[in-house]
Enzyme design. Structure first.
Site, PDB file in Angstrom:
ATOM      1  N   GLY A 157      66.031  50.465   6.714  1.00 34.95           N
ATOM      2  CA  GLY A 157      65.242  49.216   8.126  1.00 34.95           C
ATOM      3  C   GLY A 157      65.055  50.769   9.336  1.00 34.95           C
ATOM      4  O   GLY A 157      65.730  51.696   8.586  1.00 34.95           O
ATOM      5  N   ARG A 158      65.668  49.844  10.088  1.00 40.14           N
ATOM      6  CA  ARG A 158      65.868  50.558  11.711  1.00 40.14           C
ATOM      7  C   ARG A 158      67.251  51.279  11.706  1.00 40.14           C
ATOM      8  O   ARG A 158      67.021  52.320  11.376  1.00 40.14           O
ATOM      9  CB  ARG A 158      66.282  49.732  12.954  1.00 40.14           C
ATOM     10  N   ILE A 159      67.801  50.477  10.793  1.00 41.87           N
ATOM     11  CA  ILE A 159      69.490  51.492  11.191  1.00 41.87           C
ATOM     12  C   ILE A 159      69.589  52.569  10.152  1.00 41.87           C
ATOM     13  O   ILE A 159      70.008  53.959  10.570  1.00 41.87           O
ATOM     14  CB  ILE A 159      71.240  50.163  10.984  1.00 41.87           C
ATOM     15  N   ARG A 179      63.380  48.394  -1.175  1.00 44.79           N
ATOM     16  CA  ARG A 179      62.902  47.553  -1.858  1.00 44.79           C
ATOM     17  C   ARG A 179      61.699  48.342  -1.485  1.00 44.79           C
ATOM     18  O   ARG A 179      60.782  48.142  -2.430  1.00 44.79           O
ATOM     19  CB  ARG A 179      62.312  45.782  -1.616  1.00 44.79           C
ATOM     20  N   ARG A 239      77.243  44.672   4.726  1.00 46.37           N
ATOM     21  CA  ARG A 239      77.662  42.512   4.844  1.00 46.37           C
ATOM     22  C   ARG A 239      79.249  42.853   3.413  1.00 46.37           C
ATOM     23  O   ARG A 239      78.627  43.881   2.927  1.00 46.37           O
ATOM     24  CB  ARG A 239      77.601  41.910   4.936  1.00 46.37           C
ATOM     25  N   GLU A 268      86.205  38.401   6.988  1.00 42.85           N
ATOM     26  CA  GLU A 268      86.312  39.080   7.828  1.00 42.85           C
ATOM     27  C   GLU A 268      87.083  37.916   8.975  1.00 42.85           C
ATOM     28  O   GLU A 268      86.855  36.806   8.777  1.00 42.85           O
ATOM     29  CB  GLU A 268      85.601  39.429   8.403  1.00 42.85           C
ATOM     30  N   HIS A 287      84.502  45.920  11.944  1.00 44.25           N
ATOM     31  CA  HIS A 287      83.611  45.021  11.876  1.00 44.25           C
ATOM     32  C   HIS A 287      83.127  45.680  13.526  1.00 44.25           C
ATOM     33  O   HIS A 287      82.419  44.471  14.115  1.00 44.25           O
ATOM     34  CB  HIS A 287      83.119  44.040  11.576  1.00 44.25           C
ATOM     35  N   ILE A 288      82.918  47.192  14.036  1.00 46.77           N
ATOM     36  CA  ILE A 288      82.703  47.137  15.064  1.00 46.77           C
ATOM     37  C   ILE A 288      81.757  47.971  15.746  1.00 46.77           C
ATOM     38  O   ILE A 288      81.560  48.880  16.948  1.00 46.77           O
ATOM     39  CB  ILE A 288      83.776  47.956  15.714  1.00 46.77           C
ATOM     40  N   GLY A 289      80.353  47.532  14.542  1.00 43.45           N
ATOM     41  CA  GLY A 289      79.151  48.666  14.443  1.00 43.45           C
ATOM     42  C   GLY A 289      78.341  48.547  15.648  1.00 43.45           C
ATOM     43  O   GLY A 289      78.295  49.415  16.310  1.00 43.45           O
TER      44      GLY A 289
HETATM   45  C1  DGY Z   1      74.935  42.536  13.183  1.00 45.60           C
HETATM   46  O1  DGY Z   1      74.017  42.602  14.323  1.00 45.60           O
HETATM   47  O2  DGY Z   1      74.245  42.275  12.238  1.00 45.60           O
HETATM   48  C2  DGY Z   1      76.207  43.451  13.462  1.00 45.60           C
HETATM   49  O3  DGY Z   1      76.582  43.207  12.032  1.00 45.60           O
HETATM   50  C3  DGY Z   1      77.288  42.652  14.283  1.00 45.60           C
HETATM   51  O4  DGY Z   1      78.006  43.860  15.041  1.00 45.60           O
END
Ligand code: DGY
Length: 339
Positions: A157-159, A179, A239, A268, A287-289
């Site tokens: 995906g995008r990330i 997929r 996640r 978390e 969880h600081i993405g």
């Molecule tokens: C998201 O946008 O799903 C990120 O995990 C939140 O930080």
């Protein structure tokens, strides 16, 4: 006509609040931490026409029963495993998320974790702090080379694509699993598709970016870790639910993979006595993405725009379940923008 009423489940950046306040009345859990207790959240939702929520809020049948007026759930996150989308769709409630605006910021944290684990940045920092810095010798704190290595990205995906773009600058061979095949990855970034097992066997770095779904829950367990190289680094920015943490603990203790870096955990905040945190070859972030002010403001603005649009009878910008509109019994705007 009365303005629609909105509940916001946490304090959000001011520009997003101003946008909501310009056409809606609102109440807000005006704290950062901890979140509103469930009963407070549900009783606030009971009088709301729409809610703006965080990934920590569970949006399920109980919520829908408690919030009969609710027409939109605007999630301030791209991941939406906290939402029972089918239940919302059935009741004609729109769900929205915040794609795009956090892509680059999250890819940055994946890379920060990858580099930190590969070159033992956290372990080195702790050694310096604790006076355990050994005088320079050829075998001290050896890490893994990143430049020119093979990276295996799970999720196209995008990330995942943004992670791959960064990898090109490090002259890496880029493998991916998804997929569906991604022409963008294959053509623009010269990435090669692999079945998951092959990707795990061949990669020096395995980076998980795919969302948590029924298909990816528990995807990384003892078998998958055993397939990785004993020099591999595993990174998870998806996640926590995609990883079996007990299996990862055993695998890291046994040295395969060589190290792991996690921004997300099964529970978390993860308890400080989580055995994983005791391992020297585990790097953890909370969880600081997407955690930069610019990105969090953009996420809040997108969530607010989705909310305001739907409550004024306009289509949402980034719906998760556009088909919900077919089930909905409401068509007319609740109020006009001039209210
Ligand atoms: C998201 O946008 O799903 C990120 O995990 C939140 O930080």
């Amino acid at each position: 006509m009365a303005k629609p009423h909105v509940f916001i489940s946490r304090r959000i950046p001011q520009p997003a609040l101003d946008l909501i306040a310009s056409t809606c009345t609102y109440s807000m859990w005006d704290h950062l931490s901890p979140p509103a207790p469930r009963e407070v959240f549900l009783s606030e939702a009971a009088r709301a026409d729409g809610v703006l929520v965080m990934p920590s809020e569970r949006i399920d049948a109980e919520f829908l029963d408690a919030a009969p007026r609710c027409r939109i759930v605007a999630n301030m996150a791209v991941g939406y495993d906290n939402i029972d989308v089918a239940a919302l769709t059935q009741r004609g409630v729109i769900a929205t998320n915040t794609p795009d605006v956090l892509t680059e910021t999250t890819a940055d944290i994946a890379w920060a974790l990858l580099m930190a684990a590969a070159r033992r940045v956290v372990e080195g920092h702790k050694a310096v702090q604790a006076g355990r810095w050994e005088p320079w010798h050829p075998f001290y704190m050896l890490g893994q080379d990143v430049f020119g290595a093979t990276i295996g990205i799970v999720g196209a995906g995008r990330i995942g694509t943004a992670v791959a773009r960064r990898a090109r600058a490090f002259h890496m061979r880029v493998l991916y699993h998804n997929r569906r095949r991604s022409p963008q990855l294959e053509v623009a970034l010269d990435a090669t598709y692999r079945e998951l097992d092959d990707l795990l066997r061949e990669s020096d770095f395995v980076v998980m970016t795919a969302p948590l779904t029924a298909e990816t829950r528990g995807l990384f367990g003892a078998r998958e870790f055993a397939l990785m190289k004993d020099t591999a680094v595993f990174v998870n920015v998806s996640r926590g639910g995609v990883v079996n943490e007990k299996a990862l603990y055993e695998a890291l203790k046994a040295g395969r993979p060589w190290a792991a870096a996690l921004d997300v955990f099964e529970v978390e905040p993860t308890p400080p006595d989580n055995p994983l945190l005791q391992l020297p070859n585990l790097v953890a972030t909370p969880h600081i993405g997407s955690a930069t002010l610019r990105t969090r403001t953009a996420m809040a603005m997108l969530a607010a725009r989705n909310l305001v649009s739907v409550l004024h009878g306009e289509p949402p910008l980034t719906p998760i379940n556009p088909e919900a509109l077919r089930h909905t019994t409401w068509t007319a705007p609740l109020s006009s923008k001039e209210d």
